[in-house]
Design a protein around this motif. Structure first.
Motif, PDB file in Angstrom:
ATOM      1  N   ALA A  25       0.784  -1.307   0.040  1.00 39.21           N
ATOM      2  CA  ALA A  25      -0.046   0.053  -0.097  1.00 39.21           C
ATOM      3  C   ALA A  25       0.920   1.100   0.046  1.00 39.21           C
ATOM      4  CB  ALA A  25      -0.940  -0.084   1.138  1.00 39.21           C
ATOM      5  N   TYR A  26       1.983   1.330   0.760  1.00 40.39           N
ATOM      6  CA  TYR A  26       3.061   2.268   0.825  1.00 40.39           C
ATOM      7  C   TYR A  26       3.382   2.559  -0.645  1.00 40.39           C
ATOM      8  CZ  TYR A  26       7.194   4.874   1.894  1.00 40.39           C
ATOM      9  OH  TYR A  26       8.150   5.841   2.008  1.00 40.39           O
ATOM     10  N   GLU A  27       3.784   1.415  -1.201  1.00 39.15           N
ATOM     11  CA  GLU A  27       4.542   1.562  -2.634  1.00 39.15           C
ATOM     12  C   GLU A  27       3.471   2.082  -3.470  1.00 39.15           C
ATOM     13  OE1 GLU A  27       7.932   1.747  -4.607  1.00 39.15           O
ATOM     14  OE2 GLU A  27       7.690   1.290  -2.416  1.00 39.15           O
ATOM     15  N   MET A  28       2.275   1.664  -3.295  1.00 37.13           N
ATOM     16  CA  MET A  28       1.180   2.238  -4.305  1.00 37.13           C
ATOM     17  C   MET A  28       1.091   3.715  -4.148  1.00 37.13           C
ATOM     18  SD  MET A  28      -1.846  -0.433  -3.964  1.00 37.13           S
ATOM     19  CE  MET A  28      -3.217   0.553  -4.848  1.00 37.13           C
ATOM     20  N   SER A  29       1.302   4.180  -2.779  1.00 38.17           N
ATOM     21  CA  SER A  29       1.402   5.614  -2.624  1.00 38.17           C
ATOM     22  C   SER A  29       2.628   6.177  -3.089  1.00 38.17           C
ATOM     23  CB  SER A  29       1.213   6.089  -1.228  1.00 38.17           C
ATOM     24  OG  SER A  29       0.050   5.523  -0.659  1.00 38.17           O
ATOM     25  N   ASP A  30       3.760   5.587  -3.201  1.00 36.51           N
ATOM     26  CA  ASP A  30       4.880   5.914  -3.519  1.00 36.51           C
ATOM     27  C   ASP A  30       5.136   6.055  -5.150  1.00 36.51           C
ATOM     28  OD1 ASP A  30       7.821   6.580  -4.019  1.00 36.51           O
ATOM     29  OD2 ASP A  30       8.567   4.911  -3.111  1.00 36.51           O
ATOM     30  N   ARG A  31       4.889   4.734  -5.946  1.00 34.07           N
ATOM     31  CA  ARG A  31       4.816   4.806  -7.119  1.00 34.07           C
ATOM     32  C   ARG A  31       3.499   4.355  -7.717  1.00 34.07           C
ATOM     33  NH1 ARG A  31      10.739   4.426  -8.054  1.00 34.07           N
ATOM     34  NH2 ARG A  31      11.633   4.024  -5.947  1.00 34.07           N
ATOM     35  N   GLY A  32       2.883   3.489  -7.426  1.00 35.86           N
ATOM     36  CA  GLY A  32       1.707   2.963  -7.538  1.00 35.86           C
ATOM     37  C   GLY A  32       0.448   3.918  -7.928  1.00 35.86           C
ATOM     38  N   LEU A  33       0.322   4.715  -7.244  1.00 37.04           N
ATOM     39  CA  LEU A  33      -0.566   5.918  -7.499  1.00 37.04           C
ATOM     40  C   LEU A  33       0.003   7.292  -8.172  1.00 37.04           C
ATOM     41  CD1 LEU A  33      -3.426   5.314  -4.679  1.00 37.04           C
ATOM     42  CD2 LEU A  33      -3.351   4.545  -7.026  1.00 37.04           C
ATOM     43  N   SER A  34       1.273   7.289  -8.350  1.00 38.39           N
ATOM     44  CA  SER A  34       1.982   8.515  -8.802  1.00 38.39           C
ATOM     45  C   SER A  34       1.604   8.546 -10.276  1.00 38.39           C
ATOM     46  CB  SER A  34       3.451   8.228  -8.599  1.00 38.39           C
ATOM     47  OG  SER A  34       3.474   8.268  -7.284  1.00 38.39           O
ATOM     48  N   TRP A  35       0.782   8.087 -10.887  1.00 39.01           N
ATOM     49  CA  TRP A  35       0.439   8.310 -12.278  1.00 39.01           C
ATOM     50  C   TRP A  35      -0.559   9.694 -12.100  1.00 39.01           C
ATOM     51  CZ3 TRP A  35      -5.139   8.911 -12.662  1.00 39.01           C
ATOM     52  CH2 TRP A  35      -5.855   8.294 -11.728  1.00 39.01           C
ATOM     53  N   LEU A  36      -0.964  10.166 -10.915  1.00 42.07           N
ATOM     54  CA  LEU A  36      -1.770  11.472 -11.102  1.00 42.07           C
ATOM     55  C   LEU A  36      -0.750  12.627 -11.418  1.00 42.07           C
ATOM     56  CD1 LEU A  36      -3.680  11.085  -7.594  1.00 42.07           C
ATOM     57  CD2 LEU A  36      -4.578  10.769 -10.099  1.00 42.07           C
ATOM     58  N   GLY A  37       0.177  12.485 -10.780  1.00 42.26           N
ATOM     59  CA  GLY A  37       1.042  13.685 -11.169  1.00 42.26           C
ATOM     60  C   GLY A  37       1.446  13.930 -12.785  1.00 42.26           C
ATOM     61  N   PRO A  38       1.989  12.608 -13.082  1.00 40.18           N
ATOM     62  CA  PRO A  38       2.468  12.581 -14.590  1.00 40.18           C
ATOM     63  C   PRO A  38       1.380  13.124 -15.652  1.00 40.18           C
ATOM     64  CG  PRO A  38       3.500  10.862 -13.523  1.00 40.18           C
ATOM     65  CD  PRO A  38       2.518  11.484 -12.403  1.00 40.18           C
ATOM     66  N   LEU A  39       0.124  12.473 -15.177  1.00 39.38           N
ATOM     67  CA  LEU A  39      -1.209  12.878 -15.874  1.00 39.38           C
ATOM     68  C   LEU A  39      -1.474  14.164 -15.799  1.00 39.38           C
ATOM     69  CD1 LEU A  39      -3.258  11.655 -17.484  1.00 39.38           C
ATOM     70  CD2 LEU A  39      -4.524  11.361 -15.593  1.00 39.38           C
ATOM     71  N   PHE A  40      -1.477  14.829 -14.698  1.00 42.46           N
ATOM     72  CA  PHE A  40      -1.733  16.187 -14.399  1.00 42.46           C
ATOM     73  C   PHE A  40      -0.751  16.997 -14.971  1.00 42.46           C
ATOM     74  CE2 PHE A  40      -2.338  19.798 -11.554  1.00 42.46           C
ATOM     75  CZ  PHE A  40      -3.784  19.921 -11.337  1.00 42.46           C
ATOM     76  N   PHE A  41       0.692  16.769 -15.295  1.00 42.63           N
ATOM     77  CA  PHE A  41       1.516  17.488 -15.832  1.00 42.63           C
ATOM     78  C   PHE A  41       1.364  17.299 -17.515  1.00 42.63           C
ATOM     79  CE2 PHE A  41       5.684  17.865 -17.815  1.00 42.63           C
ATOM     80  CZ  PHE A  41       6.372  18.901 -17.075  1.00 42.63           C
ATOM     81  N   GLY A  42       1.198  16.070 -17.962  1.00 42.11           N
ATOM     82  CA  GLY A  42       0.807  15.859 -19.470  1.00 42.11           C
ATOM     83  C   GLY A  42      -0.357  16.746 -19.846  1.00 42.11           C
ATOM     84  N   LEU A  43      -1.160  16.453 -18.940  1.00 41.74           N
ATOM     85  CA  LEU A  43      -2.508  17.257 -19.663  1.00 41.74           C
ATOM     86  C   LEU A  43      -2.316  19.059 -19.514  1.00 41.74           C
ATOM     87  CD1 LEU A  43      -5.438  15.304 -17.596  1.00 41.74           C
ATOM     88  CD2 LEU A  43      -4.840  15.218 -20.018  1.00 41.74           C
ATOM     89  N   ALA A  44      -1.557  19.306 -18.490  1.00 37.30           N
ATOM     90  CA  ALA A  44      -1.454  20.810 -18.358  1.00 37.30           C
ATOM     91  C   ALA A  44      -0.734  21.148 -19.755  1.00 37.30           C
ATOM     92  CB  ALA A  44      -0.712  21.255 -17.140  1.00 37.30           C
TER      93      ALA A  44
END
Length: 451
Positions: free
Chosen positions: A387-406
């Protein structure tokens, strides 16, 4: 029930031996994060995608129009979605069977092989590059679940800040060493009889070879512990993984303060991971900096991150991990704000920003890992660290997606980089509300004097 060391019979000398072996997985895999993800692959894959783009600057995988400049960010997001599926299964299986090392080996060598395969990325093969990135990134995430879950088993509570910080320091040391070699090869590629593209592909592939070679050390020194809740031949396979995941999530609801920390970490670490993965693209595409400047900047990050990780570890011993992390988030916010106003084609200012990142990068991550280790109930290390690693890497798709969409919407990398400030501001607010001493006690663990 306490969560000191899973095997209390482990002697001090054996524990130190395992700790030294554990450090070397950071030493092995951090080269991928540094040379591949941070320095070379972003700008190179972007250039490959642009070579395949139409006159309007779009590529069309499966008929979907994407700006060529967003391909790398979207591939990072896709890799993390795959990791979300795999990491909980790996964590649950490891805890139920006690066999972490075989899974660690499979994940590490799958990632190393995919990275070595980047040597064949050339011409307009952006889809091959995206696929190899997805496999390597997801494999790294799965391996880190298993690697991190060893921490509460090989280090007593009062050792964990120092042990975790040393692991990060080992990783940044290897990153700096390999970047020096990369810099020599890349800047002198003509004298070696290589084209610029060939030099980049060799740098990418060599990271995979390094990753695989040094993984042998932790695989020799770390040892599996017998699982407490399942016999070796019992229901520990992949078939029961989703049921175990559901049970893990249900169990975590009994520890709401642990979940509160994970939510805060998910948010602010998403920002950290996105800065790491997109910094070279920002430097090359928006600031007009050449590859040599980017390599030197990341090398500076690596060198200062060693001192930063160790220094923030000492600060945590005086002021507590939570306060030290909160201060680092304030620095991250200032870094992004300064990055937005950074003048183009000004290597000096870019180096100054890199130095600031280095001083807070390692400590932010190392102290977050050690702080979370105090919040894990004994016997559930791999499950909770999944679960920690999902927070570390596993759910870190939000930032790159946010960056890409911006970038997709505005066509400006400056707007994309400043948009990440929200992750640090919100993460600070969420972490500040977590009563960590109560959270440690609620997990059934001894509360350190400073936390």
């Amino acid at each position: 029930m306490t969560a000191e060391i899973t095997d209390p019979a482990t002697g001090a000398s054996e524990r130190k031996r395992e700790q030294r072996g554990w450090y070397f997985y950071d030493f092995a895999c951090s080269v991928y994060s540094t040379s591949v993800l941070t320095v070379f692959l972003g700008p190179y894959l972007t250039s490959v995608a642009k070579a395949a783009a139409d006159a309007d600057g779009f590529v069309r995988p499966l008929g979907v129009p994407l700006r060529a400049g967003s391909v790398f960010a979207y591939a990072v997001s896709a890799s993390v979605v795959l990791a979300v599926v795999l990491m909980p299964l790996a964590g649950a299986w490891a805890d139920r069977t006690g066999r972490k090392k075989p899974l660690l080996a499979v994940a590490a060598y799958t990632g190393a092989a995919a990275t070595a395969g980047m040597f064949f990325l050339g011409g307009d093969r952006y889809l091959l590059g995206a696929l190899l990135l997805i496999v390597a990134n997801a494999s790294l995430a799965v391996s880190m679940v298993l690697y991190n879950s060893y921490l509460p088993q090989i280090a007593a509570p009062d050792e964990r800040d120092a042990v975790s910080s040393r692991g990060w320091a080992f990783g940044y040391t290897s990153g700096a060493l390999v970047l020096v070699l990369n810099l020599v090869l890349y800047s002198g590629h003509e004298s070696f009889g290589l084209t610029e593209s060939e030099a980049v592909r060799i740098c990418l592939a060599s990271a995979g070879v390094w990753w695989g070679a040094f993984t042998l050390i932790p695989l020799r020194r770390l040892r599996d512990r017998r699982a407490g809740g399942a016999a070796p031949g019992g229901p520990g396979g992949v078939g029961s993984g989703w049921r175990q995941l559901a049970a893990t999530l249900k169990d975590m609801r009994r520890h709401p303060l642990t979940l509160s920390f994970l939510l805060a970490y998910l948010v602010y670490n998403d920002g950290i991971q996105t800065v790491i993965s997109q910094a070279s693209v920002y430097g090359s595409e928006e600031l007009g900096l050449d590859q040599t400047t980017l390599i030197v900047a990341v090398l500076l990050v690596q060198i200062l991150a060693v001192a930063g990780a160790l220094g923030m570890g000492r600060l945590a011993g005086t002021y507590g991990a939570k306060r030290t992390i909160l201060c680092s988030l304030g620095v991250w916010t200032a870094i992004l704000t300064a990055g937005y106003f950074l003048p183009a084609r000004s290597p000096g200012w870019f180096y100054a920003l890199a130095a600031a990142i280095g001083l807070v990068l390692g400590g932010s991550q190392a102290l977050s890992r050690s702080l979370f280790s105090h919040l894990v109930p004994r016997g559930k290390e791999a499950e909770y660290f999944s679960a920690y690693e999902m927070s570390d890497r596993g759910l870190s798709w939000l930032g790159p997606l946010f960056f890409g969409l911006a970038y997709q919407l505005t066509g400006s990398y400056r707007d994309a980089i400043i948009s990440l400030v929200i992750f640090f501001v919100l993460g600070f607010a969420l972490l500040a509300r977590v009563p960590v001493r109560r959270a440690v006690a609620a997990a059934g663990n001894p509360v350190p004097d400073r936390i």
